[in-house]
Design a protein around this motif. Sequence first.
Motif, PDB file in Angstrom:
ATOM      1  N   ILE A 192     101.037  29.130 -24.942  1.00  0.00           N
ATOM      2  CA  ILE A 192      99.951  28.281 -24.232  1.00  0.00           C
ATOM      3  C   ILE A 192     100.690  27.504 -22.824  1.00  0.00           C
ATOM      4  O   ILE A 192     101.784  26.901 -23.233  1.00  0.00           O
ATOM      5  CB  ILE A 192      99.385  27.276 -25.135  1.00  0.00           C
ATOM      6  CG1 ILE A 192      98.662  28.006 -26.170  1.00  0.00           C
ATOM      7  CG2 ILE A 192      98.491  26.573 -24.221  1.00  0.00           C
ATOM      8  CD1 ILE A 192      98.062  26.985 -27.325  1.00  0.00           C
ATOM      9  N   ALA A 193     100.148  27.433 -21.969  1.00  0.00           N
ATOM     10  CA  ALA A 193     100.969  26.971 -20.604  1.00  0.00           C
ATOM     11  C   ALA A 193     100.903  25.523 -20.732  1.00  0.00           C
ATOM     12  O   ALA A 193     100.005  24.811 -21.139  1.00  0.00           O
ATOM     13  CB  ALA A 193      99.889  27.211 -19.225  1.00  0.00           C
ATOM     14  N   GLU A 251      98.444  31.587 -21.858  1.00  0.00           N
ATOM     15  CA  GLU A 251      97.097  31.332 -21.791  1.00  0.00           C
ATOM     16  C   GLU A 251      97.041  29.967 -21.337  1.00  0.00           C
ATOM     17  O   GLU A 251      97.689  28.973 -21.824  1.00  0.00           O
ATOM     18  CB  GLU A 251      96.461  31.548 -23.220  1.00  0.00           C
ATOM     19  CG  GLU A 251      94.858  31.171 -23.250  1.00  0.00           C
ATOM     20  CD  GLU A 251      94.078  31.667 -24.501  1.00  0.00           C
ATOM     21  OE1 GLU A 251      93.149  30.850 -24.762  1.00  0.00           O
ATOM     22  OE2 GLU A 251      94.697  32.401 -25.164  1.00  0.00           O
ATOM     23  N   LEU A 252      95.922  29.579 -20.428  1.00  0.00           N
ATOM     24  CA  LEU A 252      95.709  28.352 -19.841  1.00  0.00           C
ATOM     25  C   LEU A 252      94.805  27.575 -20.900  1.00  0.00           C
ATOM     26  O   LEU A 252      93.781  28.037 -21.338  1.00  0.00           O
ATOM     27  CB  LEU A 252      94.925  28.492 -18.548  1.00  0.00           C
ATOM     28  CG  LEU A 252      95.772  29.175 -17.695  1.00  0.00           C
ATOM     29  CD1 LEU A 252      95.180  29.120 -16.011  1.00  0.00           C
ATOM     30  CD2 LEU A 252      97.086  28.528 -17.269  1.00  0.00           C
ATOM     31  N   PRO A 253      95.345  26.316 -21.385  1.00  0.00           N
ATOM     32  CA  PRO A 253      94.609  25.504 -22.196  1.00  0.00           C
ATOM     33  C   PRO A 253      93.358  25.005 -21.580  1.00  0.00           C
ATOM     34  O   PRO A 253      93.320  23.904 -20.838  1.00  0.00           O
ATOM     35  CB  PRO A 253      95.501  24.667 -22.751  1.00  0.00           C
ATOM     36  CG  PRO A 253      96.379  24.165 -21.322  1.00  0.00           C
ATOM     37  CD  PRO A 253      96.390  25.695 -20.768  1.00  0.00           C
ATOM     38  N   CYS A 306      82.616  34.248 -24.593  1.00  0.00           N
ATOM     39  CA  CYS A 306      83.722  33.265 -24.226  1.00  0.00           C
ATOM     40  C   CYS A 306      84.494  33.827 -23.227  1.00  0.00           C
ATOM     41  O   CYS A 306      85.043  34.925 -23.439  1.00  0.00           O
ATOM     42  CB  CYS A 306      84.149  32.669 -25.417  1.00  0.00           C
ATOM     43  SG  CYS A 306      83.099  31.826 -26.432  1.00  0.00           S
ATOM     44  N   SER A 307      84.908  33.017 -22.463  1.00  0.00           N
ATOM     45  CA  SER A 307      86.013  33.513 -21.195  1.00  0.00           C
ATOM     46  C   SER A 307      87.110  32.931 -21.569  1.00  0.00           C
ATOM     47  O   SER A 307      87.030  31.616 -21.669  1.00  0.00           O
ATOM     48  CB  SER A 307      85.288  33.574 -19.815  1.00  0.00           C
ATOM     49  OG  SER A 307      84.926  32.298 -19.662  1.00  0.00           O
ATOM     50  N   TYR A 308      88.274  33.366 -20.891  1.00  0.00           N
ATOM     51  CA  TYR A 308      89.519  32.957 -21.314  1.00  0.00           C
ATOM     52  C   TYR A 308      90.371  33.162 -19.705  1.00  0.00           C
ATOM     53  O   TYR A 308      90.334  34.436 -19.294  1.00  0.00           O
ATOM     54  CB  TYR A 308      90.427  33.128 -22.400  1.00  0.00           C
ATOM     55  CG  TYR A 308      89.596  32.974 -23.655  1.00  0.00           C
ATOM     56  CD1 TYR A 308      89.876  31.818 -24.296  1.00  0.00           C
ATOM     57  CD2 TYR A 308      88.752  34.099 -24.063  1.00  0.00           C
ATOM     58  CE1 TYR A 308      89.068  31.891 -25.490  1.00  0.00           C
ATOM     59  CE2 TYR A 308      87.950  33.815 -25.281  1.00  0.00           C
ATOM     60  CZ  TYR A 308      88.170  32.772 -26.035  1.00  0.00           C
ATOM     61  OH  TYR A 308      87.520  32.283 -27.293  1.00  0.00           O
ATOM     62  N   ALA A 309      91.207  32.307 -19.489  1.00  0.00           N
ATOM     63  CA  ALA A 309      92.323  32.629 -18.263  1.00  0.00           C
ATOM     64  C   ALA A 309      93.522  32.788 -18.761  1.00  0.00           C
ATOM     65  O   ALA A 309      94.067  32.111 -19.361  1.00  0.00           O
ATOM     66  CB  ALA A 309      92.234  31.587 -17.244  1.00  0.00           C
ATOM     67  N   ARG A 310      93.990  34.136 -18.597  1.00  0.00           N
ATOM     68  CA  ARG A 310      95.392  34.458 -19.044  1.00  0.00           C
ATOM     69  C   ARG A 310      96.232  35.038 -17.873  1.00  0.00           C
ATOM     70  O   ARG A 310      95.837  35.414 -17.020  1.00  0.00           O
ATOM     71  CB  ARG A 310      95.556  35.470 -20.268  1.00  0.00           C
ATOM     72  CG  ARG A 310      94.490  35.224 -21.583  1.00  0.00           C
ATOM     73  CD  ARG A 310      94.598  35.997 -22.791  1.00  0.00           C
ATOM     74  NE  ARG A 310      94.033  35.280 -23.703  1.00  0.00           N
ATOM     75  CZ  ARG A 310      92.692  35.643 -24.335  1.00  0.00           C
ATOM     76  NH1 ARG A 310      92.067  36.582 -23.547  1.00  0.00           N
ATOM     77  NH2 ARG A 310      92.395  34.777 -25.232  1.00  0.00           N
ATOM     78  N   GLU A 340      98.620  21.437 -15.426  1.00  0.00           N
ATOM     79  CA  GLU A 340      97.295  21.081 -14.965  1.00  0.00           C
ATOM     80  C   GLU A 340      97.676  19.677 -14.130  1.00  0.00           C
ATOM     81  O   GLU A 340      98.247  19.007 -14.126  1.00  0.00           O
ATOM     82  CB  GLU A 340      96.415  20.664 -16.254  1.00  0.00           C
ATOM     83  CG  GLU A 340      95.224  20.128 -15.774  1.00  0.00           C
ATOM     84  CD  GLU A 340      94.376  19.757 -16.829  1.00  0.00           C
ATOM     85  OE1 GLU A 340      92.970  19.343 -16.744  1.00  0.00           O
ATOM     86  OE2 GLU A 340      94.857  19.775 -18.112  1.00  0.00           O
ATOM     87  N   SER A 341      96.943  20.201 -12.766  1.00  0.00           N
ATOM     88  CA  SER A 341      97.077  19.172 -11.791  1.00  0.00           C
ATOM     89  C   SER A 341      96.260  17.703 -11.915  1.00  0.00           C
ATOM     90  O   SER A 341      96.700  16.631 -11.388  1.00  0.00           O
ATOM     91  CB  SER A 341      96.534  19.756 -10.535  1.00  0.00           C
ATOM     92  OG  SER A 341      95.425  19.947 -10.203  1.00  0.00           O
TER      93      SER A 341
END
Length: 1174
Positions: A130-131, A150-152, A107-111, A199-200
């Motif tokens: 959490i962002a 961490e980006l949700p 699993c990958s995550y963006a932090r 989030e845009s």
Amino acid sequence: MLQPPYVTTAWELSHSKHRMVRVISVHHFVSQDIHTCEDPVTAATAPPNYLLLALPQHVVEVRDLSKGGGVSFSFPTVDQAQQMLHCCNGNYVATLEVKQNRQGKECSYARVYANWDVPSAVQQPMRARIAGRVTPSSAQSGPPSLEMIELPLKKAPSVIACCQTTGNLLLAFHKTLTLYHFRVCTRDISRLRFIDFEESGVFVDLSFSPTSLSLAEDIIACMADKYVHVFRLGPGAKTADQSQESTDRHANGNKNNNIDSHIDWEEVLRGDCNTDSKLHSSSFPLRVDLPSIVADKVTSCPGSPSGVMYRHIPFQVAPPNMSAVVWCTSPAATPWAAKSEVLHLLQLQITAPQLGSSAKQTYSSACDEFRSLVLKPLYARKEPGNTKAVTVINPMHSKYYGDLVSTVCLVVTQQEGYLYHFNMRDVQEPSRLQQAACVTVYPFTAPVTAVAMERFVLHALTETGLETYTLRAGHHFISALDPAGNLTACPPADDPVCLVGLRPFLGVERLLLADSYLVLLACSEESSSSSQDSHCSGGWTLYSLTLPCPAALYNDILTVGSAHRWSSPATYRHLLCEGHVILRTAIATVTWKPGTTEALPCSDSEEFTRQRDELYRESCALLADSYIMCDDEADWKLAAPFYKMAALTPVEVVNRVKKFELPPDLSAERKNQGLMSYLRECLLQLNQAPGDTLFSPAVPNFAHTLLDLFEQYDPAQVSTLVLNSSLLRDCATDRVLAIMKKQLSARAAPAASDALALVLLCIQRGSPEQAVAVLDSLTPSSLISILSDNPILLLERQCPASTRGSSSTSLSDGGDSTPSFSELASVLMDSKPAVLAVVLADFVTALQFATLREILQVFLEYIPSRIGIAGSAASDVLQKFLEKYFAWYFGDVTAQNLASCDAPTAEALKILVRSYLSDLRWHDAKTSGKKKLRSGEPEEPRRKLNPDKTGSSWENQSDTKVLFEESRSAFLAKMPPYSADLSKRLLSLQEGAEFALEDGGSARQEDADCDSLFKLQCLLCSGKLPQDCAIEVRQFAQTHPRLHGNLSLQVLCMPVLEAANVLLGFCPQALLRFTKDRFSGEAEWKWLLLMLHRKVQTLGDETLLKPFYLQVTRDVMTYLAQTLPVEDVCRVLPPGGDDLYRSYVQICQQAGHANHIRALIMATGQQLLTTLNL
């Protein structure tokens, strides 16, 4: 380790497939540091000179390259970082981390990690949030600590990218891109500021899964092994319905998303294709490129002016199956997202080998792929004091977006690099921005592993070593800064690129670029290095190479180029251009340094900036020297702008060229011809002021040097040189006259420039009479033309010291300088006033050399210093100038009214009115003196003027229409002085006095001579004058009862009824015509008849005036009876006068009956015509 550079004796190095570059070893690294490190999973750099290595132990090592490259500190990560990057805006490190779940699936995550560069913060426990959902607690108001955001995300991201100036994050989920906006937030209570990501709501569906992403402002670049797609994402002309349609299309699985954008040629021919719904609104007019022509253009690559020739490219441009569809989760909640659309900038796809083709044509098509993609924005550096507050509306734009001049994109295949340029100044014109051009092709010597792009050089890591090339991005950046080329000159971009560095390295896997260092990560030779995912059991070697600064690189290039200055001028000039562009790009572009809330432009020290600017001016001067020594005349023209950029005056240039030490095989004629071209360019076209600020340090010897050159190589231009430089007129008058006489003796007729030059020389020698004689030999049209081409000869200005050395094309460029009339203007004022007025009007209207305010200021300062005839001539020129100007002003500006007139225009109208009043006052004094000398006989009349014209040729303006002549009221022709005062004549006869008919006739003739009254009447009737002008005219007329045309001027400035009452008493013969022009209501006619009735009643039967007023009454009643209905006539009749006006009522009834019969006849005839079947 670093090996000695290759040395080649050949200037051109040929590779396979006819690619050619110029090889020269001038790029030398200042120093080299070597370290060993553990096996890094990924790496990144951070400004100014930090190297970040992500290790398998979930730790990121931070090495300071400026201190040798040793480990400074480290900070932990939550999971294993697979991709890592740094962003200047917010000074954060973004990672893409992976871990295995309980089922063994990755699993990958963006932090995002903030405060990573504070060693004290790293030692404290990591704080996570959490962002967009969790904010920092109030307890974090103390010392900063390492913070993980961490980006949700609902899906596992595969690639991540960031923009250095906006701080926005771009993530890819297989074929879908999503955007997170960078935000700086503040807690309401504790006022704690922290960074966050929002989030845009914008998603972009691609036709392939990208393995590499780049983001620069609103430009997105995506790359996979076989695809490259660069596009602009932002609000466009998309409507809400189209946004909903795009969202619905994505909800339906995004099926057949290419069908809507496909245009069938057969449908276009039949007229069934609706192109408006398929193309961007800025794409029109359409251009159709036939496939065979497109293929021929692609294979020959005319868009690459780099001098690199190649026959085949391994990819297809704009493939039909490549698309990008924008959709948003909630258009109503995110208005920006609802308006977003894609503008395609570059689309490439690796092509498959064609069947039946030769091996040479398919040398690498079967196995070629895209290896690297670099997107680099270039921002223009602002002046230190030019810092305006910018309001950012588009969340994808930074406050520096207005400084973004161009964006370059480098696409690298296995053995070639293709540099594309996007001019961001055309961002408001999508159809122009869409026309990306390949500006350079780089043929590398071996398959490429990685690339790194500085602002002025390109580093390519190949399987055999490190290659360094010059860039062409700087050339196009400079051209985009000044598209018209008015301010600066740019070296040509069609020269071949230079391979300036070639060094062998073994086992290098990664290439990274810091501000001042180039980092190479190499694996041991015995380990596998087939891919970046391999792990090196023997450890890694870190090479830290110190980059040369732009000044050092320029000096190295200049050292090598100077050896070929005379033996190979083309090579020398090419190397000079490369060095010049390096310095110029370093000066004009900006780099960034990290900031907590925003990216900040880097600033250099004053000493470094001074040295760099000196080298830049030196490069400009050397380039100009090389262009002067060229054999081609087209190259000579480039010398002037480069000398100007070097801040060299013509005096310094001439002395510089004279010191050239030419080899014996070169003739001095070569440099003199180029020098003459430069002198013509800078002296004969810049229109320098008579003060010659360019020559302020010059001595008379320089004037004679110029004359020596022009007399030998171009004697015909001496007269033009005299017109543009007062240095020759002041210091070499006699010699210039001798040269011009020699030239004029060989010509059949002198040119206008020769005659004007002689005029200037005569004035310089104190002979204005000879100057006037020469002026008389010119026709007015030729004199106007030559004076318009040389406006600075008429209007001088005293330039302050701060403006010396700069040329100007208008008086307003002089800053606080005070303009004034030259001696030539004074001569023209007395001898050619009409010509001078026309030329001055052209300065303001056509040439825009001066403003109306400046010309008025010059006149108002000049006229008080002149007395007698000179002052009268100047006033006459001012009047003619204002007439010419307002003829253009009110004729060129449609529906011009008083409210739209600016202050100078209103003031000019007042001056024109006062000028006319002065003429009338002077005419009154002149006629009074003549009456005293008159002996009873009428004076011989002067030339009679047409009252409808101003009455002149070039000197008297007879062929020019009077301003607002069409607005002049007709009743003025029946008033004195244009008509006899009959009431005074009858009164004089009644009193027994003899009326002087001859005086009246002479007066009428003189009145016709004075056209100022006629012009002033036209102005007053136009309605364009300010109200205070009319008040001033009336007061002036009242205080000067004998003023010429006094009665008519007062009538024009009075209210309607008051004016009618004055006409009733003093000029009844104009009353009927006045009422026709001015009366608009029934009450006014009723008032007039009552006043006429009372006037007749008060006059006795014996007076001769009563028949005259009775006739006026009959004329008025006849006009009313013929124009008004019976009911209206009865209402306007005065009380008690029914019997007197009964006949006019009958006439009115008869006229009404006749009109009724005529209407019936016309109606019956029309009905009959409609019934006839013709």
